[in-house]
Design a protein around this motif. Sequence first.
Motif, short mmCIF file in Angstrom:
data_model
loop_
_atom_site.label_atom_id
_atom_site.label_comp_id
_atom_site.label_asym_id
_atom_site.label_seq_id
_atom_site.Cartn_x
_atom_site.Cartn_y
_atom_site.Cartn_z
N LYS A 116 106.98 -114.39 6.27
CA LYS A 116 107.48 -115.76 6.35
C LYS A 116 107.14 -116.58 5.11
O LYS A 116 107.94 -117.37 4.65
CB LYS A 116 106.92 -116.43 7.60
N ASP A 117 105.92 -116.42 4.60
CA ASP A 117 105.50 -117.17 3.41
C ASP A 117 105.77 -116.32 2.17
O ASP A 117 105.02 -115.40 1.85
CB ASP A 117 104.00 -117.50 3.52
N LEU A 118 106.84 -116.65 1.45
CA LEU A 118 107.23 -115.84 0.30
C LEU A 118 106.25 -115.93 -0.86
O LEU A 118 106.21 -115.05 -1.71
CB LEU A 118 108.63 -116.26 -0.17
N GLU A 119 105.45 -116.99 -0.90
CA GLU A 119 104.45 -117.11 -1.95
C GLU A 119 103.39 -116.01 -1.82
O GLU A 119 102.77 -115.62 -2.81
CB GLU A 119 103.79 -118.48 -1.93
N LEU A 120 103.17 -115.53 -0.63
CA LEU A 120 102.22 -114.45 -0.43
C LEU A 120 102.75 -113.16 -1.04
O LEU A 120 101.97 -112.32 -1.51
CB LEU A 120 101.93 -114.25 1.06
N ILE A 121 104.09 -112.99 -1.04
CA ILE A 121 104.69 -111.82 -1.67
C ILE A 121 104.43 -111.84 -3.17
O ILE A 121 104.07 -110.83 -3.77
CB ILE A 121 106.21 -111.76 -1.39
N ARG A 122 104.57 -113.01 -3.78
CA ARG A 122 104.28 -113.15 -5.20
C ARG A 122 102.80 -112.89 -5.49
O ARG A 122 102.45 -112.22 -6.45
CB ARG A 122 104.66 -114.55 -5.69
N ILE A 132 96.22 -109.74 0.76
CA ILE A 132 95.12 -109.16 0.00
C ILE A 132 95.58 -109.03 -1.45
O ILE A 132 96.50 -108.26 -1.74
CB ILE A 132 94.72 -107.77 0.53
N LYS A 133 94.95 -109.74 -2.37
CA LYS A 133 95.42 -109.84 -3.74
C LYS A 133 95.60 -108.48 -4.42
O LYS A 133 96.66 -108.19 -4.99
CB LYS A 133 94.47 -110.71 -4.58
N ASN A 134 94.59 -107.65 -4.39
CA ASN A 134 94.63 -106.39 -5.14
C ASN A 134 95.10 -105.20 -4.32
O ASN A 134 94.89 -104.05 -4.71
CB ASN A 134 93.24 -106.09 -5.72
N TRP A 135 95.72 -105.45 -3.19
CA TRP A 135 96.18 -104.38 -2.31
C TRP A 135 97.07 -103.38 -3.06
O TRP A 135 96.89 -102.17 -2.96
CB TRP A 135 96.96 -104.99 -1.15
N GLY A 136 98.02 -103.90 -3.82
CA GLY A 136 98.99 -103.04 -4.48
C GLY A 136 98.41 -102.18 -5.59
O GLY A 136 98.98 -101.15 -5.94
N LYS A 137 97.27 -102.59 -6.16
CA LYS A 137 96.66 -101.81 -7.24
C LYS A 137 96.14 -100.48 -6.73
O LYS A 137 96.07 -99.50 -7.46
CB LYS A 137 95.51 -102.60 -7.87
N PHE A 138 95.75 -100.43 -5.44
CA PHE A 138 95.09 -99.24 -4.91
C PHE A 138 95.90 -98.50 -3.85
O PHE A 138 95.59 -97.37 -3.53
CB PHE A 138 93.73 -99.63 -4.34
N ASN A 139 96.93 -99.14 -3.29
CA ASN A 139 97.68 -98.52 -2.21
C ASN A 139 99.07 -98.06 -2.60
O ASN A 139 99.80 -97.52 -1.77
CB ASN A 139 97.78 -99.49 -1.02
N PHE A 140 99.47 -98.29 -3.87
CA PHE A 140 100.78 -97.82 -4.32
C PHE A 140 100.61 -96.93 -5.54
O PHE A 140 101.23 -97.14 -6.57
CB PHE A 140 101.69 -99.01 -4.65
N ILE A 141 99.74 -95.90 -5.39
CA ILE A 141 99.55 -94.95 -6.48
C ILE A 141 100.84 -94.15 -6.70
O ILE A 141 101.21 -93.83 -7.81
CB ILE A 141 98.40 -93.98 -6.15
N ARG A 142 101.51 -93.84 -5.59
CA ARG A 142 102.80 -93.15 -5.66
C ARG A 142 103.86 -94.01 -4.98
O ARG A 142 103.56 -94.83 -4.12
CB ARG A 142 102.75 -91.79 -4.95
N GLY A 143 105.11 -93.77 -5.38
CA GLY A 143 106.22 -94.46 -4.74
C GLY A 143 107.01 -93.49 -3.89
O GLY A 143 106.46 -92.80 -3.04
N GLY A 144 108.31 -93.41 -4.13
CA GLY A 144 109.16 -92.53 -3.34
C GLY A 144 109.96 -93.32 -2.32
O GLY A 144 109.56 -94.40 -1.89
N LYS A 145 111.10 -92.78 -1.93
CA LYS A 145 112.01 -93.51 -1.04
C LYS A 145 111.40 -93.87 0.30
O LYS A 145 111.57 -95.01 0.77
CB LYS A 145 113.29 -92.70 -0.83
N PRO A 146 110.65 -92.97 0.98
CA PRO A 146 110.08 -93.37 2.27
C PRO A 146 109.14 -94.57 2.15
O PRO A 146 109.16 -95.47 2.99
CB PRO A 146 109.32 -92.11 2.71
N VAL A 147 108.32 -94.57 1.10
CA VAL A 147 107.41 -95.68 0.88
C VAL A 147 108.19 -96.96 0.58
O VAL A 147 107.91 -98.03 1.13
CB VAL A 147 106.43 -95.38 -0.28
N LYS A 166 94.53 -114.76 0.36
CA LYS A 166 95.15 -116.04 0.69
C LYS A 166 95.51 -116.02 2.17
O LYS A 166 95.87 -114.98 2.71
CB LYS A 166 96.41 -116.29 -0.16
N TYR A 167 95.43 -117.20 2.79
CA TYR A 167 95.73 -117.27 4.23
C TYR A 167 96.59 -118.50 4.50
O TYR A 167 96.27 -119.62 4.08
CB TYR A 167 94.43 -117.36 5.03
#
Length: 294
Positions: free
Chosen positions: A114-120, A87-102, A77-78
């Motif tokens: 700025k656009d909160l709909e992008l967060i959703r 990037i829609k599926n960003w979180g599926k592949f870039n948050f394999i692990r969590g942790g406080k620093p991340v 979405k832009y």
Amino acid sequence: MAKYRVVYTQFWDDPKVVEEMTPEDKYLFLYLLTNKNTKQIGIYTITKKQMAFDTGYSQETIQSILERLINKHKLVKYNLDTREIAIKNWGKFNFIRGGKPVEDCVNAELEKVKDLELIRYVGEHIRNEKVRKLYESYTDSPFEWSKDGPDDQSIRDGLDDTSTLRGQKEKQKEKEKEEQLLNRQCGQVFDFYQHNFGVLSPFIAEEIGDSVEEFGEPLVMEAMKISLSVGKRNWRYTYGILKRWRDEQVKTMEDVWALEKEFEQRKKAPAMTEMRPNVPGIYQHNPSEGEDLP
């Protein structure tokens, strides 16, 4: 500071990529996943003029490809007003692990969106529960599970196949246990690093996490202790020790002790030392050519 982004090789086998995307679509999408503007959260600011400059396409071509990625492939979405892309599926592949620093890094970057709909838009496709909750905290209503969301989608859809459900539940539990164990081990290593080495950046945290996953928490801790013992308070030196252990097929603390014992024996045997004069012990890490150690 260098940044690394996850792009799975299965990208090239995905039916959508193989059958529906043009070469230009693939090129621009890979660019959007890996360019220098990308953030940890999968949402960042970039202009079409910058896309055109970096890829060599005209702005008209960028507009055309971007419209296909948005409307046909439904991958991004832009926001024209804020110049933010998600990037829609960003979180599926870039948050394999969590942790406080991340999580701290994610929080800091989400505050600037700025656009909160992008967060959703990105958050609804994140599988890591803790990170997903962070995204959800920046919206005014809970997320809905996406069709291509977490692995237990079939369970939420109410499939009647009992054996399938049981297998998926057990698989999910095993995965959660592995993630909990890895996060706990990483947490111990992170604490040790912060108390003895200094500030833990997201980049170093990611490298430490990868090392714990590959070598295990005991070996990573031992390598850090060796670095401290020779006055090297930096991760690069520690990782140099781990790389040597990898080359020497070191997998346990017993292997570390055996390697050091072998080195001590070589020091006591002049003839053997002459045959192999440049072989260091675990406390004598030799940096590779061009490696700059403080």
